[in-house]
Write an enzyme that holds these catalytic residues in place. Structure first.
Site, PDB file in Angstrom:
ATOM      1  N   PHE A   1       0.856  -1.182   0.000  1.00  0.00           N
ATOM      2  CA  PHE A   1       0.000   0.000   0.000  1.00  0.00           C
ATOM      3  C   PHE A   1       0.899   1.240   0.000  1.00  0.00           C
ATOM      4  O   PHE A   1       1.991   1.225   0.564  1.00  0.00           O
ATOM      5  CB  PHE A   1      -0.864  -0.043   1.268  1.00  0.00           C
ATOM      6  CG  PHE A   1      -1.894   1.034   1.349  1.00  0.00           C
ATOM      7  CD1 PHE A   1      -2.931   1.109   0.441  1.00  0.00           C
ATOM      8  CD2 PHE A   1      -1.842   1.982   2.357  1.00  0.00           C
ATOM      9  CE1 PHE A   1      -3.895   2.094   0.530  1.00  0.00           C
ATOM     10  CE2 PHE A   1      -2.797   2.974   2.458  1.00  0.00           C
ATOM     11  CZ  PHE A   1      -3.830   3.033   1.541  1.00  0.00           C
TER      12      PHE A   1
ATOM     13  N   ASP B   1       6.478  -2.873   8.646  1.00  0.00           N
ATOM     14  CA  ASP B   1       5.103  -2.462   8.387  1.00  0.00           C
ATOM     15  C   ASP B   1       4.269  -3.742   8.481  1.00  0.00           C
ATOM     16  O   ASP B   1       4.191  -4.531   7.535  1.00  0.00           O
ATOM     17  CB  ASP B   1       4.994  -1.811   7.000  1.00  0.00           C
ATOM     18  CG  ASP B   1       3.567  -1.389   6.675  1.00  0.00           C
ATOM     19  OD1 ASP B   1       2.641  -1.819   7.380  1.00  0.00           O
ATOM     20  OD2 ASP B   1       3.391  -0.634   5.693  1.00  0.00           O
TER      21      ASP B   1
ATOM     22  N   HIS C   1      -0.637  -5.793   7.821  1.00  0.00           N
ATOM     23  CA  HIS C   1      -1.409  -6.972   7.399  1.00  0.00           C
ATOM     24  C   HIS C   1      -1.244  -8.148   8.357  1.00  0.00           C
ATOM     25  O   HIS C   1      -1.820  -9.205   8.090  1.00  0.00           O
ATOM     26  CB  HIS C   1      -0.905  -7.483   6.036  1.00  0.00           C
ATOM     27  CG  HIS C   1      -1.111  -6.555   4.899  1.00  0.00           C
ATOM     28  ND1 HIS C   1      -0.744  -6.877   3.612  1.00  0.00           N
ATOM     29  CD2 HIS C   1      -1.647  -5.319   4.826  1.00  0.00           C
ATOM     30  CE1 HIS C   1      -1.034  -5.869   2.799  1.00  0.00           C
ATOM     31  NE2 HIS C   1      -1.578  -4.899   3.527  1.00  0.00           N
TER      32      HIS C   1
ATOM     33  N   GLN D   1      -7.441  -0.422  10.359  1.00  0.00           N
ATOM     34  CA  GLN D   1      -8.474   0.045   9.428  1.00  0.00           C
ATOM     35  C   GLN D   1      -9.490  -1.093   9.255  1.00  0.00           C
ATOM     36  O   GLN D   1      -9.148  -2.275   9.457  1.00  0.00           O
ATOM     37  CB  GLN D   1      -7.767   0.437   8.107  1.00  0.00           C
ATOM     38  CG  GLN D   1      -8.632   1.089   7.078  1.00  0.00           C
ATOM     39  CD  GLN D   1      -9.166   0.073   6.102  1.00  0.00           C
ATOM     40  OE1 GLN D   1      -8.733  -1.075   6.086  1.00  0.00           O
ATOM     41  NE2 GLN D   1     -10.121   0.478   5.298  1.00  0.00           N
TER      42      GLN D   1
ATOM     43  N   LYS E   1      -8.913  -4.718   8.058  1.00  0.00           N
ATOM     44  CA  LYS E   1      -7.844  -5.540   8.646  1.00  0.00           C
ATOM     45  C   LYS E   1      -8.432  -6.574   9.619  1.00  0.00           C
ATOM     46  O   LYS E   1      -9.557  -6.421  10.087  1.00  0.00           O
ATOM     47  CB  LYS E   1      -6.827  -4.654   9.381  1.00  0.00           C
ATOM     48  CG  LYS E   1      -6.227  -3.554   8.519  1.00  0.00           C
ATOM     49  CD  LYS E   1      -5.448  -4.124   7.351  1.00  0.00           C
ATOM     50  CE  LYS E   1      -4.640  -3.101   6.590  1.00  0.00           C
ATOM     51  NZ  LYS E   1      -5.415  -2.029   5.970  1.00  0.00           N
TER      52      LYS E   1
ATOM     53  N   ARG F   1       4.081  16.680  23.738  1.00  0.00           N
ATOM     54  CA  ARG F   1       3.887  16.711  25.196  1.00  0.00           C
ATOM     55  C   ARG F   1       4.667  15.574  25.828  1.00  0.00           C
ATOM     56  O   ARG F   1       4.778  14.495  25.273  1.00  0.00           O
ATOM     57  CB  ARG F   1       2.412  16.491  25.533  1.00  0.00           C
ATOM     58  CG  ARG F   1       1.529  17.620  25.104  1.00  0.00           C
ATOM     59  CD  ARG F   1       0.132  17.335  25.645  1.00  0.00           C
ATOM     60  NE  ARG F   1      -0.786  18.393  25.296  1.00  0.00           N
ATOM     61  CZ  ARG F   1      -1.833  18.214  24.497  1.00  0.00           C
ATOM     62  NH1 ARG F   1      -2.086  17.047  23.957  1.00  0.00           N
ATOM     63  NH2 ARG F   1      -2.627  19.226  24.245  1.00  0.00           N
TER      64      ARG F   1
ATOM     65  N   TYR G   1      -0.216  22.150  28.060  1.00  0.00           N
ATOM     66  CA  TYR G   1       0.273  23.274  27.252  1.00  0.00           C
ATOM     67  C   TYR G   1       1.785  23.441  27.290  1.00  0.00           C
ATOM     68  O   TYR G   1       2.293  24.540  27.144  1.00  0.00           O
ATOM     69  CB  TYR G   1      -0.423  24.570  27.687  1.00  0.00           C
ATOM     70  CG  TYR G   1      -1.895  24.543  27.330  1.00  0.00           C
ATOM     71  CD1 TYR G   1      -2.304  24.322  26.020  1.00  0.00           C
ATOM     72  CD2 TYR G   1      -2.854  24.710  28.303  1.00  0.00           C
ATOM     73  CE1 TYR G   1      -3.635  24.269  25.693  1.00  0.00           C
ATOM     74  CE2 TYR G   1      -4.196  24.666  27.978  1.00  0.00           C
ATOM     75  CZ  TYR G   1      -4.585  24.444  26.672  1.00  0.00           C
ATOM     76  OH  TYR G   1      -5.906  24.387  26.338  1.00  0.00           O
TER      77      TYR G   1
ATOM     78  N   ARG H   1      -3.002  10.976  18.023  1.00  0.00           N
ATOM     79  CA  ARG H   1      -3.600  10.142  19.072  1.00  0.00           C
ATOM     80  C   ARG H   1      -4.798   9.333  18.582  1.00  0.00           C
ATOM     81  O   ARG H   1      -5.580   9.781  17.753  1.00  0.00           O
ATOM     82  CB  ARG H   1      -4.046  11.015  20.251  1.00  0.00           C
ATOM     83  CG  ARG H   1      -2.925  11.676  21.018  1.00  0.00           C
ATOM     84  CD  ARG H   1      -3.460  12.358  22.263  1.00  0.00           C
ATOM     85  NE  ARG H   1      -4.533  13.281  21.961  1.00  0.00           N
ATOM     86  CZ  ARG H   1      -4.361  14.584  21.704  1.00  0.00           C
ATOM     87  NH1 ARG H   1      -3.159  15.118  21.717  1.00  0.00           N
ATOM     88  NH2 ARG H   1      -5.404  15.350  21.442  1.00  0.00           N
TER      89      ARG H   1
END
Ligand SMILES: Cc1ncc(COP(=O)(O)O)c(C=O)c1O
Length: 409
Positions: free
Chosen positions: A99, A170, A173, A196, A199, A228, A234, A244
């Site tokens: 992909f 990666d 899969h 996703q 999967k 952070r 902040y 996230r």
């Protein structure tokens, strides 16, 4: 007398009872409702628990020291490469059979993807092709376990070691795949997964980065959460994006992960049945069985198809006939990444420093990937979740098309 479904005959794979995918397992509804009602939907705030829980469970399942959940598999790759400090103009080796995110994660850092050919038997990076692609700017490789079938680590790791290259796995899969008893994703420096919807561990969207390296993990924490690091909302220690995962995804994925091992057992059982079914059909073959693969995860189940053995019936026509017989199948990644419109020397040169050495992607012709793109017939993993009798009926469909091939040519 056989009559092909394409010609109005009965479907050979009527028994193929593929369950809906994605499915909503026991517990998923309860977990997601818990998030909804808790009104704690974002992991930044103290009450949030589900993404933490999912990270812990995923790390445990993989025997990994660290797991950082993110929004999807594409950003997981981007975070992984940033953790490894890939710089503009660096070169990163990638396979052309995957992909696009495997390679676009590299360009997202203004680095240059260099394509390494794949082994046509496994569809994964060919360790013997690595040396030819390495230059003095190469810093690492993103390798892919295509369809859940693992890369040959025995051959690959020594080559990467020789050139002092990092390895990002990666594993989008390969949820649950093992190499010599170790879960993939944890064997290279950093591993990434996608959740996703299509999967085998499905959260709609979602991804995760795993590593055993404490320093890299600390960097990943920072990078996935806009710099952070100490709980202060902040205060930011690095310029980084927000990658996230939401609490809803974490809650859903906790329930999905509970199901994965048993589902992979079912898929493995049915893979064996399907292999038996097609064993006597000439020149349609699955990837080699290999004792070093101690468990299989699946995103797809790939077969290599040779039109010559089917009286010259083209792959596309074969797939059409297979679909008509009731078997969902397609061509997979039908063109090498280096022929995607996104990859030209000019499009990549626009993203990288002026002194980078960008290959002439459009002139590439790597024989392994060209063969794989031309011969693959692939099925989604949920086919292997049907009953054994249903899966065996795929064999009936293949044999029927084989017998009737002359009338379709
Ligand atoms: C090999 C591979 N890598 C990365 C990704 C990107 O994952 P996502 O769609 O979650 O961004 C995918 C998605 O299909 C993939 O197949």
């Amino acid at each position: 007398m056989d009559e092909l479904a394409l010609r109005g005959g009965p479907e050979a794979a009527q028994a193929l009872d593929i369950p809906d995918w994605p499915r909503c397992p026991d517990g998923a509804r309860e977990n997601v409702l818990d998030v909804l009602e808790s009104e704690s939907w974002c992991r930044v705030y103290d009450d949030a628990q589900w993404v933490d829980r999912f990270e812990e469970r995923f790390a445990d399942y993989h025997d990994a020291d660290h797991a950082i959940a993110v929004a999807n598999g594409t950003v997981a790759l981007e975070v992984a490469l940033r953790m490894l400090d890939v710089q503009p103009g660096d070169e990163v080796l990638v396979p052309p059979y995957t992909f696009i995110a495997t390679a676009s994660a590299v360009t997202s850092l203004s680095a240059v993807p260099r394509f390494v050919d794949v082994d046509p038997d496994t569809y994964n990076v060919d360790p013997d092709a690595v040396a030819d692609a390495v230059t003095d700017r190469t810093v690492g490789m993103v390798g892919v376990h295509v369809a859940g079938y693992p890369m040959d680590f025995d051959a690959l790791l020594p080559v990467l070691d020789d050139y002092d290259l990092f390895l990002v796995e990666d594993a989008a899969h390969a949820q649950g795949t093992e190499w010599r008893g170790e879960k993939v994703g944890t064997i290279g420096d950093v591993g990434t997964f996608s959740f996703q919807e299509s999967k085998s561990l499905a959260g709609g969207e979602g991804g995760i980065v795993v590593t055993d390296d404490d320093v890299l993990a600390e960097r990943g924490q920072l990078l996935h959460n806009i710099g952070r690091q100490d709980g202060s909302v902040y205060r930011h220690y690095e310029l980084a994006s927000n990658a996230r995962m939401t609490e809803f995804q974490g809650a859903l994925l906790c329930a999905q992960l509970d199901e994965l091992p048993a589902e992979n057992e079912t898929r493995r059982h049915n893979e064996r049945a399907l292999r038996e079914e097609i064993a006597d059909v000439d020149d349609i073959s699955a990837k080699p069985e290999d004792d070093r693969i101690t468990a299989r995860g699946y995103c797809l189940f790939d077969l290599a198809y040779d039109p010559d053995a089917f009286d010259g019936l083209s792959r596309d026509r074969f797939i059409e006939a297979l679909n008509a017989e009731g078997v969902p199948a397609g061509t997979g990644y039908a063109i090498p990444l280096y022929r995607q419109p996104a990859f030209s020397r000019a499009t990549v040169e626009a993203l990288v420093p002026a002194d980078a050495d960008v290959p002439a992607y459009r002139s590439l012709h790597l024989p392994g990937v060209e063969e794989v793109c031309a011969t693959t017939v692939t099925m989604p993993h949920e086919v292997l979740l049907a009953s054994e009798a249903g899966v065996r009926s795929v064999g009936d469909a293949v044999r029927k098309i084989r017998r009737c091939a002359p009338e379709l040519v």
